[in-house]
Design an enzyme around this catalytic site. Structure first.
Site, PDB file in Angstrom:
ATOM      1  N   PHE A  20       0.819  -1.216   0.000  1.00  0.00           N
ATOM      2  CA  PHE A  20       0.000   0.000   0.000  1.00  0.00           C
ATOM      3  C   PHE A  20       0.849   1.260   0.000  1.00  0.00           C
ATOM      4  O   PHE A  20       0.383   2.332   0.356  1.00  0.00           O
ATOM      5  CB  PHE A  20      -0.945  -0.006   1.210  1.00  0.00           C
ATOM      6  CG  PHE A  20      -1.884  -1.181   1.216  1.00  0.00           C
ATOM      7  CD1 PHE A  20      -3.015  -1.186   0.416  1.00  0.00           C
ATOM      8  CD2 PHE A  20      -1.623  -2.291   2.003  1.00  0.00           C
ATOM      9  CE1 PHE A  20      -3.876  -2.277   0.390  1.00  0.00           C
ATOM     10  CE2 PHE A  20      -2.480  -3.389   1.987  1.00  0.00           C
ATOM     11  CZ  PHE A  20      -3.610  -3.380   1.177  1.00  0.00           C
TER      12      PHE A  20
ATOM     13  N   GLY B 107      -9.499  19.296  -8.001  1.00  0.00           N
ATOM     14  CA  GLY B 107      -8.223  19.544  -8.652  1.00  0.00           C
ATOM     15  C   GLY B 107      -8.293  19.179 -10.122  1.00  0.00           C
ATOM     16  O   GLY B 107      -9.363  19.173 -10.723  1.00  0.00           O
TER      17      GLY B 107
ATOM     18  N   CYS C 142      -0.738   4.019 -10.492  1.00  0.00           N
ATOM     19  CA  CYS C 142      -1.591   3.060  -9.776  1.00  0.00           C
ATOM     20  C   CYS C 142      -3.080   3.334  -9.909  1.00  0.00           C
ATOM     21  O   CYS C 142      -3.819   2.502 -10.422  1.00  0.00           O
ATOM     22  CB  CYS C 142      -1.203   3.048  -8.308  1.00  0.00           C
ATOM     23  SG  CYS C 142       0.536   2.659  -8.077  1.00  0.00           S
TER      24      CYS C 142
ATOM     25  N   LYS D  18      -4.607   3.031 -13.518  1.00  0.00           N
ATOM     26  CA  LYS D  18      -4.446   1.666 -14.028  1.00  0.00           C
ATOM     27  C   LYS D  18      -5.310   0.678 -13.249  1.00  0.00           C
ATOM     28  O   LYS D  18      -5.972  -0.183 -13.826  1.00  0.00           O
ATOM     29  CB  LYS D  18      -2.966   1.285 -13.898  1.00  0.00           C
ATOM     30  CG  LYS D  18      -2.661  -0.182 -14.021  1.00  0.00           C
ATOM     31  CD  LYS D  18      -1.166  -0.438 -13.894  1.00  0.00           C
ATOM     32  CE  LYS D  18      -0.664  -0.556 -12.476  1.00  0.00           C
ATOM     33  NZ  LYS D  18      -0.861  -1.837 -11.833  1.00  0.00           N
TER      34      LYS D  18
ATOM     35  N   ARG E  78       4.014   9.361 -15.126  1.00  0.00           N
ATOM     36  CA  ARG E  78       2.979   8.475 -15.663  1.00  0.00           C
ATOM     37  C   ARG E  78       1.578   8.985 -15.327  1.00  0.00           C
ATOM     38  O   ARG E  78       1.273   9.262 -14.178  1.00  0.00           O
ATOM     39  CB  ARG E  78       3.183   7.052 -15.134  1.00  0.00           C
ATOM     40  CG  ARG E  78       4.372   6.363 -15.795  1.00  0.00           C
ATOM     41  CD  ARG E  78       4.615   5.007 -15.218  1.00  0.00           C
ATOM     42  NE  ARG E  78       5.169   5.088 -13.862  1.00  0.00           N
ATOM     43  CZ  ARG E  78       5.464   4.028 -13.129  1.00  0.00           C
ATOM     44  NH1 ARG E  78       5.246   2.827 -13.591  1.00  0.00           N
ATOM     45  NH2 ARG E  78       5.972   4.177 -11.923  1.00  0.00           N
TER      46      ARG E  78
HETATM   47  C1  UGA Z   1      -1.582   4.956  -4.506  1.00  0.00           C
HETATM   48  C2  UGA Z   1      -2.169   4.610  -3.136  1.00  0.00           C
HETATM   49  O1  UGA Z   1      -2.318   5.780  -2.346  1.00  0.00           O
HETATM   50  C3  UGA Z   1      -1.270   3.644  -2.387  1.00  0.00           C
HETATM   51  O2  UGA Z   1      -1.879   3.260  -1.169  1.00  0.00           O
HETATM   52  C4  UGA Z   1      -1.024   2.415  -3.264  1.00  0.00           C
HETATM   53  O3  UGA Z   1      -0.138   1.514  -2.650  1.00  0.00           O
HETATM   54  C5  UGA Z   1      -0.433   2.851  -4.589  1.00  0.00           C
HETATM   55  O4  UGA Z   1      -1.340   3.762  -5.236  1.00  0.00           O
HETATM   56  C6  UGA Z   1      -0.240   1.647  -5.437  1.00  0.00           C
HETATM   57  O5  UGA Z   1      -1.230   1.081  -5.903  1.00  0.00           O
HETATM   58  O6  UGA Z   1       0.886   1.165  -5.566  1.00  0.00           O
HETATM   59  P1  UGA Z   1       0.280   6.656  -5.380  1.00  0.00           P
HETATM   60  O7  UGA Z   1      -0.054   6.251  -6.765  1.00  0.00           O
HETATM   61  O8  UGA Z   1       1.700   6.814  -4.992  1.00  0.00           O
HETATM   62  O9  UGA Z   1      -0.349   5.625  -4.309  1.00  0.00           O
HETATM   63  O10 UGA Z   1      -0.437   8.007  -5.184  1.00  0.00           O
HETATM   64  P2  UGA Z   1      -1.365   8.827  -4.172  1.00  0.00           P
HETATM   65  O11 UGA Z   1      -0.523   9.560  -3.218  1.00  0.00           O
HETATM   66  O12 UGA Z   1      -2.458   8.007  -3.606  1.00  0.00           O
HETATM   67  O13 UGA Z   1      -1.927   9.817  -5.247  1.00  0.00           O
HETATM   68  C7  UGA Z   1      -2.764   9.354  -6.303  1.00  0.00           C
HETATM   69  C8  UGA Z   1      -3.433  10.505  -6.964  1.00  0.00           C
HETATM   70  O14 UGA Z   1      -4.261  11.143  -6.045  1.00  0.00           O
HETATM   71  C9  UGA Z   1      -2.457  11.566  -7.480  1.00  0.00           C
HETATM   72  O15 UGA Z   1      -2.863  12.051  -8.724  1.00  0.00           O
HETATM   73  C10 UGA Z   1      -2.521  12.626  -6.456  1.00  0.00           C
HETATM   74  O16 UGA Z   1      -2.258  13.889  -6.977  1.00  0.00           O
HETATM   75  C11 UGA Z   1      -3.937  12.501  -6.003  1.00  0.00           C
HETATM   76  N1  UGA Z   1      -4.015  12.945  -4.618  1.00  0.00           N
HETATM   77  C12 UGA Z   1      -3.205  12.376  -3.716  1.00  0.00           C
HETATM   78  C13 UGA Z   1      -4.846  13.941  -4.299  1.00  0.00           C
HETATM   79  O17 UGA Z   1      -5.584  14.446  -5.137  1.00  0.00           O
HETATM   80  N2  UGA Z   1      -4.872  14.360  -3.010  1.00  0.00           N
HETATM   81  C14 UGA Z   1      -4.055  13.804  -2.078  1.00  0.00           C
HETATM   82  O18 UGA Z   1      -4.051  14.229  -0.929  1.00  0.00           O
HETATM   83  C15 UGA Z   1      -3.213  12.791  -2.432  1.00  0.00           C
END
Ligand code: UGA
Length: 461
Positions: free
Chosen positions: A156, A270, A277, A280, A344
């Site tokens: 995660f 936003g 992740c 996909k 990505r």
């Molecule tokens: C996400 C999940 O949060 C992880 O728990 C998971 O392990 C991971 O995918 C995965 O499948 O490997 P990640 O892709 O690193 O992690 O990104 P996030 O921090 O969750 O952000 C995802 C999207 O949500 C981004 O576009 C980000 O800009 C957006 N986001 C994130 C927000 O709009 N607000 C936030 O506070 C955080």
């Protein structure tokens, strides 16, 4: 324990490096020789805070090494983690790398009398581990699951916080073929004092998808509300969501103090979600549902809402400038989120492509992204100042601290026209110097009555 980690992408390398940090003996495996060389040279192939230091320590202390030789790594290990990529191919998950790894690992199992646990860490749709992976392993090993262990252990971790997320997990989900498999895998996490959930292989696989699907849904929900606000004079999504959050079911009051859980950060309007992740995984879950004759209608719409965001942003920029042809646009932040150089599915890339297609000239800036070659026709500058010089508009996309806290008093005079489009509502609009046209997300058209009256003191907490 002796652990092999197959795949040196985000999940694989972070897991390997952190497991070595915990005291295990780890071999990272990748079929790309230059990647293996980089890892052995102490250079992570991507930007991730804290990784480089732990990698050097693991190499220096002899607990970590990388190789292209999967067979030798399997022979030397008690636990083998499969952490290869599962990209999306036409809305379906591409399991080619998982299949190849399983076949080769199976060969290794055939040659070894030792009990080893093969663990899928890659994100795979429910049913993959106990059918496809098990079948390939059994065939190649010439023995049934049970003679070797089989687990599914989703990860995660978030890019940009991956090391911390790995070392301080909220929970560890161990999907197990049988109790012996789960017990052996759990030994690698012995030092973690967090809930460990032993469950079936398919529940473990599903947990990962459900988790990412919920995050994506929160973001698209917020963006849909923002779109409705944009069509409603006198409304502002930021104020609506701020009030919504104060419901104690979202932000409980504990011991007299209100707690704002991190999940609330996904309840913001936003320019849409990105990364390797969420887009996909939601697409894979939709494809998985269709293959079973079902539909994931809500999630299909989550993707649809998300896909519309970049064009909605560009429409706002165009409206603010009265056209885009030959305008110079400064794009501030291009990685999909702060803390990573990952492009990505970055909304910034989608926005830049649309702007370039409409005849705008783009000057981008990002604190860590090194190149946009082959990605988008834009000039990547090395400072906010350079990106903003002569710009007709600044579009703040990725909320890096440096961008959120930019000194607009000093920067705005460099611009040709002082227009700021805040694609994540991350800037402090009230603190901007006079003379700047600020365009936020999710504000209804026309003047708002409270702007005319002046904002009352809020009693927020
Ligand atoms: C996400 C999940 O949060 C992880 O728990 C998971 O392990 C991971 O995918 C995965 O499948 O490997 P990640 O892709 O690193 O992690 O990104 P996030 O921090 O969750 O952000 C995802 C999207 O949500 C981004 O576009 C980000 O800009 C957006 N986001 C994130 C927000 O709009 N607000 C936030 O506070 C955080």
């Amino acid at each position: 324990m002796r652990i092999a980690v197959v795949g040196t992408g985000y999940v694989g390398l972070v897991s390997g490096v952190c497991l070595a940090h915990l005291g295990h003996q780890v071999i990272c495996v990748d079929n790309m020789a230059e990647r293996v060389e980089a890892v052995n040279g102490g250079v992570p192939p991507f930007h991730e805070p804290g990784l480089s230091e732990l990698l050097s320590a693991g190499l220096g202390e002899g607990r970590l090494r990388a190789t292209t030789n999967l067979a030798a790594a399997v022979a030397a290990s008690e636990v083998i983690l499969i952490a290869v990529g599962t990209p999306s191919a036409g809305g379906r998950i591409d399991l080619g790398a998982v299949e190849a790894a399983a076949r080769e690992i199976g060969q290794g199992l055939r040659e070894s009398p030792e009990y080893k646990v093969v663990t899928v860490k890659s994100t795979v749709v429910p049913g993959t581990t106990d059918t496809l992976v098990r079948g390939l392993l059994e065939q190649a090993a010439g023995k049934p699951a049970g003679a070797f262990g089989l687990c599914m252990n989703p990860e995660f971790l978030r890019e940009g916080a991956a090391v911390r997320d790995f070392l301080e997990p909220d929970r560890i989900v161990i999907g197990q073929w049988d109790a012996a498999s789960g017990t052996q895998l759990a030994r690698i996490y012995e030092s973690f004092d967090c809930p460990k959930i032993f469950t079936g292989l398919r529940n473990a696989e599903f947990t990962k998808y459900a988790s990412n699907a919920l995050l994506a849904t929160l973001i698209s929900f917020s963006n849909e509300m923002a779109g409705l606000c944009e069509a409603t004079p006198g409304t502002d999504i930021a104020e609506v969501l701020a009030a919504l959050e104060l419901d104690r079911r979202w932000s409980p009051v504990v011991g007299g103090v209100r707690v704002h859980p991190e999940i609330l950060a996904y309840l913001r309007a936003g320019c849409g979600f990105g990364g390797s992740c969420l887009p996909k995984d939601v697409a894979a879950l939709c494809g998985f549902a269709r293959e079973r004759g079902a539909r994931a209608r809500l999630l299909e719409t989550v993707l649809e809402v998300n896909a519309l965001r970049p064009a909605a942003m560009v429409a706002q920029i165009e409206q603010a400038l009265g056209g885009l042809q030959d305008c110079r646009i400064a794009i501030l932040g291009v990685s999909f989120k702060p803390g990573t150089d990952d492009l990505r599915e970055s909304p910034a890339v989608a926005i830049m492509r649309l702007l370039a297609g409409a005849g705008a000239e783009i000057r981008a800036y990002d604190p860590v992204v090194q190149s946009l070659d082959g990605v988008v026709p834009a000039i990547l500058t090395h400072s906010l100042e350079a990106a903003l010089s002569g710009a007709d508009a600044a579009v703040a996309i990725t909320p890096w601290p440096e961008i959120v806290a930019a000194d607009w008093g000093a920067l705005a005079p460099r611009m040709r026209r002082r227009v700021i489009v805040d694609a994540r509502n991350a800037l402090d609009a009230a603190a901007l110097p006079a003379g700047i046209r600020y365009v936020g997300i999710g504000r209804g058209p026309g003047p708002r009555r409270e702007d005319e009256l002046g904002k009352p003191e809020s009693a927020g907490d």
